[in-house]
Write an enzyme that holds these catalytic residues in place. Structure first.
Site, PDB file in Angstrom:
ATOM      1  N   LYS A  19      50.075  34.567  46.154  1.00 51.64           N
ATOM      2  CA  LYS A  19      49.388  33.269  46.273  1.00 51.64           C
ATOM      3  C   LYS A  19      50.048  32.194  45.406  1.00 51.64           C
ATOM      4  CE  LYS A  19      45.345  34.679  44.725  1.00 51.64           C
ATOM      5  NZ  LYS A  19      45.445  36.119  44.477  1.00 51.64           N
ATOM      6  N   ARG A  94      36.554  32.178  45.217  1.00 44.48           N
ATOM      7  CA  ARG A  94      36.633  33.640  45.317  1.00 44.48           C
ATOM      8  C   ARG A  94      35.327  34.257  45.780  1.00 44.48           C
ATOM      9  NH1 ARG A  94      41.206  33.896  41.652  1.00 44.48           N
ATOM     10  NH2 ARG A  94      41.920  36.000  41.311  1.00 44.48           N
ATOM     11  N   ARG A 128      55.240  43.375  37.748  1.00 48.86           N
ATOM     12  CA  ARG A 128      54.946  41.952  37.623  1.00 48.86           C
ATOM     13  C   ARG A 128      55.073  41.459  36.178  1.00 48.86           C
ATOM     14  NH1 ARG A 128      50.126  38.583  40.422  1.00 48.86           N
ATOM     15  NH2 ARG A 128      48.717  39.174  38.756  1.00 48.86           N
ATOM     16  N   ARG A 161      50.732  40.522  32.150  1.00 42.79           N
ATOM     17  CA  ARG A 161      49.406  39.930  31.994  1.00 42.79           C
ATOM     18  C   ARG A 161      48.393  40.959  31.525  1.00 42.79           C
ATOM     19  NH1 ARG A 161      47.754  36.311  37.106  1.00 42.79           N
ATOM     20  NH2 ARG A 161      45.863  37.522  36.869  1.00 42.79           N
ATOM     21  N   ARG A 172      39.708  44.144  40.134  1.00 39.27           N
ATOM     22  CA  ARG A 172      40.008  42.900  40.856  1.00 39.27           C
ATOM     23  C   ARG A 172      40.085  43.152  42.364  1.00 39.27           C
ATOM     24  NH1 ARG A 172      45.193  41.505  37.747  1.00 39.27           N
ATOM     25  NH2 ARG A 172      45.344  39.599  38.970  1.00 39.27           N
TER      26      ARG A 172
END
Ligand code: AMP
Length: 216
Positions: A19, A94, A128, A161, A172
């Site tokens: 995104k 969301r 990531r 992160r 999540r």
């Protein structure tokens, strides 16, 4: 055509669906701001502001931050003059309460759903890395920085992160299926939804989005 048209875009998709990356491409192409509520919140945590202190633990665990905080941040952001020309929301709304709230503020013109399977999400998250200064997202294998593990723009060391741990990511994903898919359905019924295959290279996802929005 792009000159006259105002794009007020929402991008939805599970974590690590791309995104943020695609929001940046659209923002550059259309010369409009890309708004990541997650990044605004991470900046507040970094600054150790009152808001940051309130949301820190919730974010770390992969849970959603309260609607009161998020909705207020979004309202204030939309009041900024740069949003007059349009914007791209990355990761907002969301849940349905946020989608309904957004309806009271503005009329969204396009909603992109970047579809990626749970397995692919888990595979991607292992590599990531994020720039702690500007929030730019990299992947060591699929989208590596030019030099070592440094941000191409800031030359700052990239970090993992805090909410990219396996436990947080499962939470999540669960929230995405339980809450955000309802938002996807809501926009589908409104006729605004454009589904994008997120399991392609970054460049191919970009091309599919640009084609479907007639931006070529
Ligand atoms: P993101 O960078 O979009 O993956 O968001 C990171 C984290 O910020 C999420 O896991 C939530 O804790 C929080 N967050 C981001 N957007 C929202 C939202 N629309 N509503 C509630 N919490 C959010």
């Amino acid at each position: 055509m792009v000159k006259n048209k105002i794009y007020k875009i929402v991008i939805l998709g599970p974590p690590a669906s791309g995104k943020g990356t695609q929001a940046t491409f659209l923002a550059e192409r259309l010369n409009i701001p890309s708004i990541s509520v997650g990044q605004i919140l991470r900046d507040e945590v970094e600054k150790e502001s009152e808001c940051g202190k309130m949301v820190k633990d919730q974010m770390k665990s992969g849970g959603l931050v309260s609607n009161a905080i998020v909705n207020k941040l979004v309202r204030k952001r939309l009041e900024q003059p740069d949003c007059q020309r349009g914007f791209v929301f990355d990761g907002f709304p969301r849940i349905m309460i946020q989608a309904k709230y957004l309806d009271t503020l503005i009329k969204i013109t396009h909603v992109l759903e970047i579809a990626v399977s749970d397995q692919e999400v888990i595979n991607r998250l292992s590599g990531r890395r994020t720039c702690p200064r500007c929030g730019r997202v990299y992947h060591l294998k699929f989208n590596p920085p030019k030099k070592d593990e440094l941000c191409d723009d800031c030359q700052v060391k990239l970090e993992i992160r805090e909410d990219d741990t396996e436990q947080a990511i499962r939470r999540r994903l669960k929230i995405y299926h339980q809450e955000t898919e309802e938002v996807v359905g809501y926009y589908r019924e409104k006729g605004l939804l454009i589904r994008i295959n997120g399991e392609q290279s970054i460049e191919d996802v970009r091309a599919e989005i640009f084609n479907k929005l007639n931006l070529n």
